[in-house]
Enzyme design. Structure first.
Site, PDB file in Angstrom:
ATOM      1  N   GLU A  57       0.903  -1.127   0.021  1.00 17.74           N
ATOM      2  CA  GLU A  57      -0.105   0.098  -0.002  1.00 17.74           C
ATOM      3  C   GLU A  57       0.721   1.326   0.032  1.00 17.74           C
ATOM      4  OE1 GLU A  57      -3.659   1.914   2.898  1.00 17.74           O
ATOM      5  OE2 GLU A  57      -2.246   0.163   3.558  1.00 17.74           O
ATOM      6  N   LYS A 126      -9.230   2.892  -2.286  1.00 21.39           N
ATOM      7  CA  LYS A 126      -9.529   2.174  -1.010  1.00 21.39           C
ATOM      8  C   LYS A 126     -10.908   2.458  -0.660  1.00 21.39           C
ATOM      9  CE  LYS A 126      -7.209   1.285   3.569  1.00 21.39           C
ATOM     10  NZ  LYS A 126      -5.974   1.617   4.321  1.00 21.39           N
ATOM     11  N   CYS A 182      -5.497  -3.079   2.174  1.00 21.62           N
ATOM     12  CA  CYS A 182      -5.444  -3.076   3.450  1.00 21.62           C
ATOM     13  C   CYS A 182      -6.747  -3.065   4.220  1.00 21.62           C
ATOM     14  CB  CYS A 182      -4.868  -2.081   4.060  1.00 21.62           C
ATOM     15  SG  CYS A 182      -3.735  -2.225   5.648  1.00 21.62           S
TER      16      CYS A 182
END
Length: 608
Positions: A57, A126, A182
């Site tokens: 990430e 994200k 994540c």
């Protein structure tokens, strides 16, 4: 046709090679980080033939930039680094999945950028931004749901943008790539769930994931469970060396799971960069989804969650390339000792529980079993003994009969008698030769006249007589005939048909392969379930050549004259084929490739 991968290559058998990279980074230095990413991408593609390579990430900037994410100079440097990366890797065949902070619509997004052959296939922002404890991501970033566009302009290209992108290879059946970042996987309903339901078989998670005590185990549990629930491969890459440790620490953990199974993982807390590689079995995943009705039902129920499909051609390596994956030689038997003991405990007690239920339901309190001194009847007998213990019945209710024929050796007969005595069951010996001779006489078989004709009739007369005796003994004693034939024999047809040894009232070994039976008996020995005397006999049984003992050998021979494995091949190899054909439905050529990969460098049948 000449560009197709050869037989001795995983790419000819439904595999896709994936890599997970953990580069060393410098905080807020996109030039350095981009160069490290390009170098690792080249290593993955050229040296390891990887078709997909995942990075952590925000890897182009580093994760721990904090308020620098709002600095124009950093964001511009990230774009320049991304441009350099796509140009530097344009000759590579891999799909690169890299992390970068990118600004669109006056918002900064935490993004996964997919690059292939110098082009950007798409950008996935994200979805869930952690903003608790040590995380402050909502201070810096906007979430995917905040975007009002589904395409953006980046480096002069119009690029699909959103968390709903599915990247499909037009030339590799079943391969589709989904991406999340994540925290997305730590939520109750990860975005990749919907991507999997819409066809994604490989899920990539670009993660930073700082380390705290115990978090690595939870991370692995999460990835294993999610890959299993989604029936997918799950690639996970954590930030590692070079991230700021002002208030956080990093372990650089990289993982590859496939349908709940760990294929490979990196060393944690390594000093520098890391790269792990594994071959993902796309055919296995597609096959599993085909069998699981609940998976397709879920796909139907959530069909309103649409995806945008981005098509591209995935490069397929040519030439003979070794499989980058551990293929267990004994798929029914775990190599890990602790796990093997757990499986043996479960299998043994499943057999006992089944027999307990059958006896309770039928009201029968006695068991008749033929005990040859071989593996299968030995294991069925110890299952029966423990069953009687569970039911609170005396073991004398097990009526064990050893029935020597024309080829029975003293070793197996003595093992049978010794075991029955050690288990304190009712033991008897019945010589079946007189009744066999009568049948052979009725058939006008040449053996009765003294000719050594050991044909299939000669063999089956003995096996049939044993079974006939057992059923009549069961009738006479109001008992149940306990079957002994195992799964391997049943699958191969290596049974004596026509009221032979495949016949019984209840067979406790019907779903247990031969290789597992050997380990089950060794587990009973190792845990000393029945005492020292029984354990000594059991050890003698597992060390005896597997044989039907139907054809006489030379007088005085201690070992059987017949070898089952010399006739039908090694049981470890037969059980290997059995597992992959019945469990997954693989084509014979793929099973042959897997068998070669597992066994070509060792003696077939050598136990771990």
């Amino acid at each position: 046709m000449e560009n197709l991968p050869p037989f001795f290559s995983p790419f000819a058998h439904g595999f896709v090679r994936v890599a997970v990279a953990v580069p060393e980074v410098k905080v807020a230095d996109p030039v350095f980080n981009g160069a490290q990413t390009a170098r690792l991408a080249r290593r993955a593609a050229v040296e390891n033939h990887a078709q997909v390579c995942l990075f952590p990430e925000l890897g182009l900037s580093a994760y721990t930039c904090d308020d620098l994410f709002h600095q124009d100079v950093l964001l511009e440097a990230v774009r320049e680094s991304l441009d350099a990366l796509r140009r530097d890797t344009a000759d590579l065949p891999s799909v690169l999945v890299v992390g970068a902070p990118l600004r669109f619509e006056n918002r900064v997004y935490n993004c996964a950028v997919l690059i292939h052959r110098g082009s950007i296939l798409g950008i996935a922002p994200k979805s869930y931004l952690p903003n608790y404890r040590e995380f402050y991501e909502k201070r810096y970033f906007a979430a995917a749901r905040d975007a009002s566009v589904d395409a953006v302009t980046l480096l002069g290209e119009t690029v699909p943008f959103g968390a709903d992108l599915l990247f499909e290879a037009s030339n590799v059946p079943g391969f589709a790539l989904g991406v999340e970042i994540c925290e997305d996987v730590w939520t109750p309903v990860p975005p990749s769930t919907f991507l999997a339901l819409r066809g994604a078989t490989v899920l990539c998670n670009l993660s930073a994931s700082n380390i705290t005590i115990g978090k690595a185990d939870w991370r692995k549990t999460l990835c294993a469970a999610h890959s299993g629930k989604c029936v997918a491969a799950y690639l996970y890459s954590c930030a590692g060396a070079g991230e700021s440790t002002t208030d956080l620490a990093w372990d650089g953990h990289a993982l590859v799971y496939e349908n709940g199974d760990l294929l490979t993982e990196s060393e944690r807390f390594a000093d520098g960069e890391q790269l792990i590689v594994a071959d993902v079995d796309i055919e296995r995943l597609v096959s599993e989804r085909t069998r699981l009705s609940s998976f397709t039902d879920s796909a139907h129920d959530f069909g309103d969650r649409t995806v945008r499909r981005i098509a591209f051609a995935l490069d397929v390596p040519t030439g003979e390339i070794p499989l980058e994956r551990t293929v267990e030689r004994f798929p029914f038997v775990p190599t890990d000792g602790r796990l093997r003991d757990e499986r043996c405990y479960e299998a043994y007690n499943i057999q006992v529980a089944g027999l307990v239920k059958r006896l309770k339901h039928s009201g029968i309190k006695r068991i008749v079993i033929g005990v040859s001194g071989g593996l299968d009847s030995t294991h069925a007998l110890i299952v029966a003994a423990r069953t009687m213990d569970k039911l609170g019945l005396p073991r004398e209710n097990i009526l064990g009969y050893t029935m020597p024929g024309f080829a029975t050796t003293d070793k197996t007969k003595n093992n049978a008698l010794d075991l029955m005595n050690a288990l304190q069951i009712t033991a008897r010996e019945i010589d079946i030769r007189p009744s066999c001779l009568q049948m052979l006489h009725d058939l006008n078989h040449p053996f009765v006249g003294g000719e050594p004709v050991y044909d299939i009739t000669f063999e089956n007369v003995q096996a049939g007589e044993r079974t006939s005796h057992l059923f009549r003994l069961a009738n006479f004693n109001a008992a149940l005939v306990l079957g002994t034939g195992d799964l391997s024999e049943l699958a191969l047809g290596w049974c004596t048909y026509g009221v032979g040894d495949h016949m019984s009232h209840y067979n406790v070994n019907a779903s247990v392969p031969k290789t597992l039976i050997q380990y089950l008996i060794r587990w009973v020995i190792g845990t000393n379930q029945f005492g020292d005397a029984a354990s000594a006999t059991l050890l003698s049984v597992v060390e005896t050549e597997i044989s039907p003992e139907l054809v006489p050998g030379k007088e005085g021979d201690l070992e059987p004259s017949q070898s089952t494995e010399a006739k039908i091949g090694p049981y470890p190899l037969q059980d290997f084929h059995l597992y992959y054909i019945t469990r997954f439905g693989f084509r014979p050529s793929k099973v042959a490739f897997l068998a070669w990969s597992a066994w070509h460098d060792t003696q077939i049948g050598a136990f771990p």
